[in-house]
Write an enzyme that holds these catalytic residues in place. Structure first.
Site, mmCIF file in Angstrom:
data_model
loop_
_atom_site.group_PDB
_atom_site.id
_atom_site.type_symbol
_atom_site.label_atom_id
_atom_site.label_comp_id
_atom_site.label_asym_id
_atom_site.label_seq_id
_atom_site.Cartn_x
_atom_site.Cartn_y
_atom_site.Cartn_z
ATOM 1 N N TYR A 56 0.850 -1.193 0.000
ATOM 2 C CA TYR A 56 0.000 0.000 0.000
ATOM 3 C C TYR A 56 0.888 1.246 0.000
ATOM 4 O O TYR A 56 1.684 1.449 0.920
ATOM 5 C CB TYR A 56 -0.934 0.035 1.230
ATOM 6 C CG TYR A 56 -2.022 -1.027 1.223
ATOM 7 C CD1 TYR A 56 -2.155 -1.940 0.176
ATOM 8 C CD2 TYR A 56 -2.943 -1.115 2.269
ATOM 9 C CE1 TYR A 56 -3.144 -2.913 0.179
ATOM 10 C CE2 TYR A 56 -3.936 -2.082 2.279
ATOM 11 C CZ TYR A 56 -4.022 -2.976 1.234
ATOM 12 O OH TYR A 56 -5.010 -3.950 1.243
ATOM 13 N N ASN A 148 -7.060 -13.699 -0.444
ATOM 14 C CA ASN A 148 -7.421 -14.002 -1.836
ATOM 15 C C ASN A 148 -7.087 -15.446 -2.217
ATOM 16 O O ASN A 148 -6.776 -15.726 -3.364
ATOM 17 C CB ASN A 148 -6.712 -13.021 -2.794
ATOM 18 C CG ASN A 148 -7.086 -11.591 -2.516
ATOM 19 O OD1 ASN A 148 -8.243 -11.214 -2.628
ATOM 20 N ND2 ASN A 148 -6.114 -10.772 -2.126
ATOM 21 N N SER A 243 -12.300 4.352 5.510
ATOM 22 C CA SER A 243 -12.899 5.671 5.299
ATOM 23 C C SER A 243 -11.958 6.768 5.766
ATOM 24 O O SER A 243 -11.330 6.656 6.804
ATOM 25 C CB SER A 243 -14.229 5.776 6.049
ATOM 26 O OG SER A 243 -14.718 7.094 5.905
#
Ligand SMILES: NC(=O)c1ccc[n+]([C@@H]2O[C@H](COP(=O)([O-])OP(=O)(O)OC[C@H]3O[C@@H](n4cnc5c(N)ncnc54)[C@H](OP(=O)(O)O)[C@@H]3O)[C@@H](O)[C@H]2O)c1
Length: 275
Positions: A56, A148, A243
């Site tokens: 990230y 995943n 958020s």
């Protein structure tokens, strides 16, 4: 906040995602002040579980998270920090190096949960787990998980992990039921593996699902809260919405107290989301 109790751990049903904090695939420091403020707001609101990854913003998300934690004064041991090793780093030495890098950027001496971010064609899971198991023995990682992974890869991981494999972090939301169809959800629920649902509120069609809107209106809640409640009402499922907005952060956290009725769950299970 409701919790999942698993392998002597208590994990909040709602955690906090950090994708896009500090950039996306590359580092972007231009919005660091806003990112730090959003992370501080999440810590002040009482989020405990934070999810990041070495990929990230090329590691900058981890740096910002570590900085926000230190600024907040919240004791490290009160938090549950997850990070991930990238699929191009799954060889033995690379796993150890990646973990060292993540710990350095976070400014922490251990992470609570370390995940293989994505499977890779040709990966050698026994070698990867040899490194992951070593990290647990060294105290640098408390728990191991994957992300995943399909059912076959997940079962292989459970067998290779010296400690109980804690989670498979996957895309799961009202419009995305892949893990229901491929058997991953049922396997996790039957074998004490957490499903960590990512992108739980992102989809635009969260807003255009008639059942979701009706339940939200009836309960005086937002559609995002009901989308989260649908997930966390399910056993062994937790969610990690992201958020930047303190009001949304508070709303999402409050959804951690919600428990939908069987009728509401059935309505949402049967619902169709329109894009
Ligand atoms: N393992 C993996 O491969 C993988 C892949 C994807 C994501 N993840 C993890 O999962 C986390 C969450 O997934 P995500 O970031 O893809 O998507 P998400 O959390 O489902 O959605 C984020 C988007 O929803 C908005 N939002 C959040 N709460 C809201 C609310 N209450 N009301 C209205 N809008 C709301 C956010 O905008 P505002 O900022 O304006 O609120 C943002 O645009 C990531 O941050 C990351 O940590 C993991």
């Amino acid at each position: 906040m409701r919790y999942e109790t698993i392998h002597k751990l208590q994990i909040p049903k709602i955690g906090f995602g950090t994708w896009s904090f500090g950039g996306t695939t590359v580092e972007d420091r231009s919005s660091d002040a806003e990112s730090l403020s959003a992370l501080r707001s999440a810590l002040d609101l009482g989020y405990i579980h934070f999810d990041t990854a070495e990929s990230y913003s090329a590691g900058h998300s981890e740096e910002l998270l570590g900085q926000a934690v230190r600024q907040s004064g919240v004791p490290r041991e009160k938090l549950f920090i997850t990070t991930k090793v990238s699929p191009e780093h799954l060889q033995f030495d690379d796993v150890l190096r990646s973990c060292e890098g993540s710990l350095r950027r976070l400014g922490m001496d251990y992470v609570d949960l370390y995940l293989i971010h994505w499977p890779r064609v040709g990966m050698k899971l026994p070698e990867t787990f040899r490194a992951l198991n070593q990290l647990v023995r060294e105290g640098k990682v408390r728990h191991i998980g994957v992300s995943n992974f399909n059912l076959k890869q997940l079962k292989q991981s459970v067998a290779l992990c010296d400690t109980p494999l804690l989670t498979n972090q996957v895309s799961y939301s009202i419009p995305d039921r892949t893990i229901v169809k491929n058997g991953v959800l049922e396997y996790c629920q039957q074998n004490n593996v957490l499903v960590t649902a990512y992108s739980p509120v992102k989809r635009r069609n969260v807003k255009s699902n008639a059942a979701l809107s009706a339940i939200a209106a009836a309960r005086g809640a937002s559609p995002q809260q009901i989308a989260l409640a649908w997930l966390i009402t399910q056993p062994r499922v937790i969610a990690i919405p992201m958020s930047h907005n303190p009001q949304h952060q508070a709303e999402n956290l409050a959804a951690g107290d919600m428990l939908l009725t069987e009728v509401e769950m059935e309505q949402l299970d049967q619902s169709i989301s329109r894009v």
